[in-house]
Write an enzyme that holds these catalytic residues in place. Structure first.
Site, short mmCIF file in Angstrom:
data_model
loop_
_atom_site.label_atom_id
_atom_site.label_comp_id
_atom_site.label_asym_id
_atom_site.label_seq_id
_atom_site.Cartn_x
_atom_site.Cartn_y
_atom_site.Cartn_z
N LYS A 102 7.87 -4.46 15.15
CA LYS A 102 8.32 -3.17 14.59
C LYS A 102 9.24 -2.46 15.60
CE LYS A 102 7.36 -1.37 11.19
NZ LYS A 102 7.94 -1.41 9.82
N ASN A 112 -12.95 5.29 15.90
CA ASN A 112 -13.26 4.43 14.75
C ASN A 112 -14.70 4.59 14.27
OD1 ASN A 112 -10.69 3.38 14.83
ND2 ASN A 112 -11.27 1.58 16.04
N TYR A 128 2.64 -7.52 16.25
CA TYR A 128 3.06 -6.61 15.16
C TYR A 128 3.89 -5.47 15.72
CZ TYR A 128 2.81 -2.59 12.04
OH TYR A 128 3.13 -1.48 11.30
N TYR A 188 -15.05 -3.19 15.91
CA TYR A 188 -14.57 -3.94 17.08
C TYR A 188 -15.00 -3.24 18.38
CZ TYR A 188 -11.22 -6.24 13.86
OH TYR A 188 -10.63 -6.95 12.83
N PHE A 236 0.83 -1.22 0.00
CA PHE A 236 0.00 0.00 0.00
C PHE A 236 0.86 1.27 0.00
CE2 PHE A 236 -2.15 2.77 3.40
CZ PHE A 236 -2.73 3.62 2.47
N GLY A 259 -6.15 -7.34 23.30
CA GLY A 259 -5.07 -6.39 23.58
C GLY A 259 -5.18 -5.09 22.81
N PRO A 283 -17.99 -4.51 10.32
CA PRO A 283 -17.66 -5.01 11.66
C PRO A 283 -16.82 -4.03 12.48
CG PRO A 283 -16.21 -6.02 10.04
CD PRO A 283 -17.11 -5.07 9.28
N ASP A 325 -14.16 -7.56 20.38
CA ASP A 325 -13.01 -6.68 20.28
C ASP A 325 -11.74 -7.46 19.94
OD1 ASP A 325 -11.66 -4.32 20.28
OD2 ASP A 325 -12.12 -3.79 22.36
N ALA A 351 9.19 -2.70 3.57
CA ALA A 351 8.73 -4.10 3.60
C ALA A 351 8.48 -4.56 5.03
CB ALA A 351 9.76 -5.00 2.94
N THR A 407 6.18 2.80 12.77
CA THR A 407 4.79 3.06 13.13
C THR A 407 4.67 3.70 14.51
OG1 THR A 407 2.72 1.92 13.67
CG2 THR A 407 4.72 0.64 13.91
N ASP A 408 3.56 4.40 14.73
CA ASP A 408 3.30 4.95 16.07
C ASP A 408 2.95 3.86 17.08
OD1 ASP A 408 0.75 4.29 15.12
OD2 ASP A 408 -0.11 6.28 15.43
N GLU A 409 2.62 2.65 16.58
CA GLU A 409 2.16 1.60 17.50
C GLU A 409 3.24 1.14 18.47
OE1 GLU A 409 -0.32 -1.46 16.01
OE2 GLU A 409 -1.32 -0.15 14.58
N LYS A 426 -7.83 -3.76 6.18
CA LYS A 426 -7.67 -2.67 7.13
C LYS A 426 -8.98 -1.87 7.21
CE LYS A 426 -3.23 -3.79 7.42
NZ LYS A 426 -2.19 -3.36 6.51
#
Ligand code: NAD
Ligand code: DAU
Length: 353
Positions: free
Chosen positions: A162, A257, A158, A215, A10, A292, A213, A289, A80, A132-134, A197
């Site tokens: 990262k 969301n 994930y 969550y 993407f 985590g 859907p 949900d 990647a 990523t901000d995660e 996504k």
């Protein structure tokens, strides 16, 4: 020339297309073509001599070394990754292999190549790691947005993978002097977004008459950035970022969301009303949900603005309208992604592919 990894996904595909539309510097695009890699995203540059596509794994050190020796890029832009949180919960192995081991192998190949460059080339070389901000974990409602100094608290397989890759990149700079740059960006949306996504899934499910859907209570908050703004931030960091520095990238656009889903439904109600005249909102269903599930992300993007003069060009209103329009205008792309036919696309479109 530059080497891009993950350029059939993407963000990587958007980056390659934007890059080649803006300047003549060639791109070597190394992508394994996992389920998330789609060469159809690159159709516009398929026959462009400035774009060299190589199907391969970033974890294949010999292949990466050969590509570096052959093409002698001045920079590596590393997109990647395995990128979907839900998939990481069901099976973390690929995330460890690509995001951690793959990044390690790429760093090692980059280091060996960089050591062999002359002094001027070494000084100019950049390894830009797209993260990523995660990695910062989850914010309470009243906490300030993530700054670059925020402690790492990854919560999903994930984000942990990262975070590990970010640490490796940092160490390769600190220990070996490799000129690295890291960007930590919030949620992207826009063309070519794989419909697993939130935003593309809601658009394609709505149009197909399927449930939307959401969550849990749908009140989880994300910051959303239109993908071309992420690409411009990466170009700016590549151009002017200071090696060893980290830049947080975001859209100043925090939304729950459920608001995102309502916005998509309203746009579809306007642009492609349901045949029965009712709102797409009727398709919303609240489902179990995500385990985590991080409650809130928000990015403090003042450093990249202050030091590099970058700000997003799109607002959420302009970006989401363009995005919904893009999916309405590309039903064949959606159909081929949903049927799996995109994996055969090059073979069927190009006899020489
Ligand atoms: P994506 O899943 O759409 O694309 C990933 C690409 O990487 C695919 O083309 C895939 O084939 C390729 N790939 C996977 N494993 C590979 C391997 N071992 N070797 C070579 N290629 C491989 O991902 P995306 O959403 O475009 O994200 C790109 C990068 O940006 C990722 O590093 C992700 O962590 C980061 N990021 C994404 C977002 C977002 O909202 N999507 C936000 C911030 C950061
Ligand atoms: O924050 C940056 C990250 O954004 C990137 O690093 C990841 O690669 C990217 O996938 C994205 O992660 P998220 O988990 O935030 O994105 P996703 O689109 O999967 O989910 C966005 C929010 O929507 C999240 O709170 C979960 C929720 N959601 C998602 C799906 C797929 C739903 O409510 N329903 C859904 O069906």
């Amino acid at each position: 020339m530059i080497l891009v990894t993950g350029g059939a996904g993407f963000i990587g595909a958007n980056f390659v297309l934007d890059w080649l539309a803006r300047n003549d510097e060639a791109v070597v695009n190394l992508d394994k073509l996992t389920y998330a890699g789609n060469r159809e995203n690159l159709a516009a540059v398929m026959d462009d001599p400035r774009h060299v596509f190589v199907q391969g794994d970033i974890g294949d050190g010999d292949l990466v070394s050969r590509l570096l020796a052959q093409h002698r890029p001045r920079a590596i832009i590393h997109f990647a990754a395995e990128s979907h949180v839900d998939r990481s919960i069901h099976g973390a192995e690929a995330f460890i292999q690509t995001n951690v081991v793959g990044t390690f192998r790429l760093l090692e190949a980059a280091r060996a190549y960089w050591v062999g460059l002359d002094a001027a080339e070494q000084a100019a070389f950049r390894f830009l790691h797209v993260s990523t901000d995660e990695v910062y974990g989850s914010l309470a409602p009243d906490e300030p947005a993530f700054a670059e100094t925020r402690r790492y608290e990854p919560n999903s397989p994930y984000s942990a993978s990262k975070a590990a890759s970010d640490h490796l990149v940092r160490a390769w700079h600190h220990t070996y002097g490799l000129p690295v740059l890291t960007t930590n960006c919030s949620n992207n949306y826009g063309p070519f977004h794989f419909p697993e996504k939130l935003i593309p899934l809601m658009i394609v499910n709505a149009l197909a008459g399927k449930p939307l859907p959401v969550y849990g209570d749908g009140l989880q908050v994300r910051d959303w950035l239109y993908v071309s703004d992420h690409c411009s931030a990466i170009r700016r960091v590549l151009e002017a970022g200071v090696p060893g520095e980290v830049y947080n990238v975001g859209g100043w656009n925090e939304r729950p969301n459920i608001d995102i889903v309502h916005t998509i439904c309203a746009l579809l109600d306007e642009l492609q009303p349901r045949p029965d005249g009712r709102s797409y909102r009727e398709q919303i269903t609240h489902v179990k949900d995500r385990p985590g599930h991080d409650r809130r992300y928000a990015i403090d993007a003042r450093k990249i603005e202050r030091e590099l003069g970058w700000r997003p060009a799109e607002t959420f209103e302009t970006g989401i309208r363009k995005t919904v329009r893009w999916y309405l205008d590309h039903p064949e792309w959606v159909a081929r992604v949903q049927s799996g036919a995109y994996r055969e696309w090059v073979r069927t479109q190009y006899a020489h592919g």
